[in-house]
Design a protein around this motif. Structure first.
Motif, PDB file in Angstrom:
ATOM      1  N   PHE A   1       0.821  -1.211   0.000  1.00 28.02           N
ATOM      2  CA  PHE A   1       0.000   0.000   0.000  1.00 28.02           C
ATOM      3  C   PHE A   1       0.857   1.264   0.000  1.00 28.02           C
ATOM      4  O   PHE A   1       0.606   2.200  -0.769  1.00 28.02           O
ATOM      5  CB  PHE A   1      -0.918  -0.017   1.222  1.00 28.02           C
ATOM      6  CG  PHE A   1      -1.730   1.230   1.401  1.00 28.02           C
ATOM      7  CD1 PHE A   1      -2.769   1.541   0.537  1.00 28.02           C
ATOM      8  CD2 PHE A   1      -1.454   2.104   2.445  1.00 28.02           C
ATOM      9  CE1 PHE A   1      -3.516   2.702   0.705  1.00 28.02           C
ATOM     10  CE2 PHE A   1      -2.196   3.260   2.625  1.00 28.02           C
ATOM     11  CZ  PHE A   1      -3.234   3.565   1.754  1.00 28.02           C
ATOM     12  N   LEU A   2       1.864   1.309   0.847  1.00 27.56           N
ATOM     13  CA  LEU A   2       2.665   2.526   0.984  1.00 27.56           C
ATOM     14  C   LEU A   2       3.617   2.741  -0.184  1.00 27.56           C
ATOM     15  O   LEU A   2       3.841   3.879  -0.608  1.00 27.56           O
ATOM     16  CB  LEU A   2       3.467   2.481   2.291  1.00 27.56           C
ATOM     17  CG  LEU A   2       2.670   2.454   3.596  1.00 27.56           C
ATOM     18  CD1 LEU A   2       3.616   2.396   4.787  1.00 27.56           C
ATOM     19  CD2 LEU A   2       1.741   3.654   3.708  1.00 27.56           C
ATOM     20  N   SER A   3       4.185   1.664  -0.703  1.00 26.81           N
ATOM     21  CA  SER A   3       5.203   1.793  -1.750  1.00 26.81           C
ATOM     22  C   SER A   3       4.614   1.808  -3.151  1.00 26.81           C
ATOM     23  O   SER A   3       5.261   2.263  -4.096  1.00 26.81           O
ATOM     24  CB  SER A   3       6.216   0.645  -1.646  1.00 26.81           C
ATOM     25  OG  SER A   3       5.608  -0.593  -2.004  1.00 26.81           O
TER      26      SER A   3
ATOM     27  N   GLY B   1      -8.854  -4.952   1.382  1.00 29.09           N
ATOM     28  CA  GLY B   1      -7.818  -4.341   0.566  1.00 29.09           C
ATOM     29  C   GLY B   1      -7.289  -3.083   1.222  1.00 29.09           C
ATOM     30  O   GLY B   1      -7.294  -2.950   2.444  1.00 29.09           O
ATOM     31  N   ALA B   2      -6.862  -2.130   0.410  1.00 28.86           N
ATOM     32  CA  ALA B   2      -6.257  -0.908   0.928  1.00 28.86           C
ATOM     33  C   ALA B   2      -7.276  -0.079   1.700  1.00 28.86           C
ATOM     34  O   ALA B   2      -8.447  -0.013   1.324  1.00 28.86           O
ATOM     35  CB  ALA B   2      -5.687  -0.087  -0.226  1.00 28.86           C
ATOM     36  N   PRO B   3      -6.857   0.551   2.791  1.00 29.26           N
ATOM     37  CA  PRO B   3      -7.770   1.433   3.527  1.00 29.26           C
ATOM     38  C   PRO B   3      -8.127   2.656   2.694  1.00 29.26           C
ATOM     39  O   PRO B   3      -7.387   3.051   1.788  1.00 29.26           O
ATOM     40  CB  PRO B   3      -6.955   1.818   4.767  1.00 29.26           C
ATOM     41  CG  PRO B   3      -5.536   1.646   4.360  1.00 29.26           C
ATOM     42  CD  PRO B   3      -5.517   0.509   3.388  1.00 29.26           C
ATOM     43  N   SER B   4      -9.256   3.243   2.999  1.00 23.57           N
ATOM     44  CA  SER B   4      -9.694   4.422   2.256  1.00 23.57           C
ATOM     45  C   SER B   4     -10.026   5.540   3.233  1.00 23.57           C
ATOM     46  O   SER B   4     -10.247   5.307   4.423  1.00 23.57           O
ATOM     47  CB  SER B   4     -10.927   4.097   1.408  1.00 23.57           C
ATOM     48  OG  SER B   4     -11.994   3.657   2.228  1.00 23.57           O
ATOM     49  N   GLY B   5     -10.064   6.756   2.740  1.00 18.97           N
ATOM     50  CA  GLY B   5     -10.433   7.887   3.569  1.00 18.97           C
ATOM     51  C   GLY B   5      -9.281   8.408   4.402  1.00 18.97           C
ATOM     52  O   GLY B   5      -8.147   7.931   4.320  1.00 18.97           O
ATOM     53  N   THR B   6      -9.584   9.379   5.241  1.00 21.37           N
ATOM     54  CA  THR B   6      -8.584   9.978   6.121  1.00 21.37           C
ATOM     55  C   THR B   6      -8.263   9.025   7.252  1.00 21.37           C
ATOM     56  O   THR B   6      -9.174   8.452   7.850  1.00 21.37           O
ATOM     57  CB  THR B   6      -9.119  11.299   6.704  1.00 21.37           C
ATOM     58  OG1 THR B   6      -9.459  12.169   5.629  1.00 21.37           O
ATOM     59  CG2 THR B   6      -8.074  11.966   7.586  1.00 21.37           C
TER      60      THR B   6
END
Length: 341
Positions: A206-208, A335-340
């Motif tokens: 997610f980060l990379s 999956g990937a987190p969403s939002g703030t």
């Protein structure tokens, strides 16, 4: 937790950091539905963080300390400070807080991350009950991005590099195992480490924005769900073969001993280890009932697994052992987190 006793006494920093993170997350979860409770959580988070003993001679886990000999604590304070930052960042805060500026905690989190990265235990472990840097770095990376901050003790690149350092070691370890597991089987807490590695692989993806560890993460999760030499899932209720004979009082006395309901669904056990414990206690129900050790044929000279109620080395479940697995499954499902953050 507070061995000196009395108000204002210092708290072992490993416990202070994790408890501060817990209470800060409590505030984030309940601030709308139960603001009174949430406000109490946030005030508690800040007070506990302020009481952390940052020059400890030893860490408090249990008595005696040698039973759970934890040595790292900087990652715990990194996580605690980061979660308090997230709690404060939206504003509209309750009264009575020792600190209201979220940057106070973001700065502290970066300082503790830097201390961990340049400390004696950097990348000596991966995400599990003893080391939470694999979660703390991920959260701090997102916090720095949310704040748009610069000039901190660490950068996002520093945090990503340290996650990569830990995962790279796991890949090297995986190369020595026929099933590609990223942690030695003949060691305590194999299940917890496997789930933690899956979490870290998802975080790194997610980060990379790369798939460097994506396949490894899937494999490491599969390892604790049955893709191992013993062909058993190490989480109760996952798969068709899982621990029946856990070293757990309620499961042994009130549960089934053959995998049919009721079972302690979702419990993660220790997993394969270097030794299977023996012994018995008054009132303990024999399990397996026929005494057969069906997994013995798959053991080797180093790693063993035994589904045998006295063997707390292999089939004792615990909340801290289980904690990383719901997070691993959440990454797989959502999956990937969403939002703030």
């Amino acid at each position: 937790m507070n061995t000196a006793g009395g108000a204002g006494a210092q708290i072992s920093p490993n416990l202070a950091g994790r408890l501060a993170a817990d209470f800060a997350q409590c505030y984030q979860v309940f601030k709308t539905s139960n603001p009174t409770y949430a406000n109490q959580c946030l005030v508690s988070a800040e007070h506990i963080f302020d009481l952390a003993n940052t020059t400890p001679s030893s860490l408090l886990t249990v008595a005696p300390n040698s039973f759970y000999p934890e040595t790292e604590w900087r990652d715990d304070l990194e996580l605690g400070a980061t979660e308090i930052y997230f709690a404060l960042q939206p504003g509209n805060l309750p009264g009575g807080l020792p600190h209201t500026d979220p940057m106070f905690y973001l700065t502290a989190a970066a300082n503790w991350a830097n201390a961990y990265i340049h400390g004696p235990n950097d990348a000596a472990d991966t995400l599990n009950l003893y080391d939470v840097s694999g979660l703390a770095h991920y959260e701090l990376y997102r916090a720095i991005g949310l704040a748009g901050a610069s000039g901190l003790a660490v950068t996002q690149a520093d945090l990503l590099s340290d996650l990569n350092k830990q995962l790279s070691k796991a890949v090297t370890q995986a190369g020595t195992d026929p099933f590609g597991f990223g942690f030695p089987w003949a060691t305590y807490d194999t299940t917890s480490h496997g789930a933690g590695l899956a979490v870290m692989a998802s975080e790194y993806t997610f980060l990379s924005g790369t798939n460097t560890y994506t396949d490894f993460g899937t494999r490491w999760l599969a390892n604790i769900l049955g893709t191992n030499a013993w062909g058993t899932s190490l989480i109760v209720g996952d798969g068709s073969t899982f621990p029946d004979c856990m070293q757990h009082q309620v499961a042994n006395l009130a549960g089934s001993l053959n995998g049919s309901p009721p079972v302690l669904l979702g419990a993660a056990v220790e997993g394969p280890n270097s030794f299977a414990a023996k012994g018995t206690l008054t009132g303990m129900r024999t399990c397996p009932q026929n005494g057969a050790d069906v997994f013995a044929q798959f053991n080797n000279t180093k790693a063993v697994y035994k589904d045998f109620v006295p063997s707390f080395f292999t089939v004792e479940p615990a909340i801290d052992l289980t904690a990383s697995s719901p997070l691993a499954f959440a990454w797989q499902i959502a999956g990937a987190p969403s939002g703030t953050p």
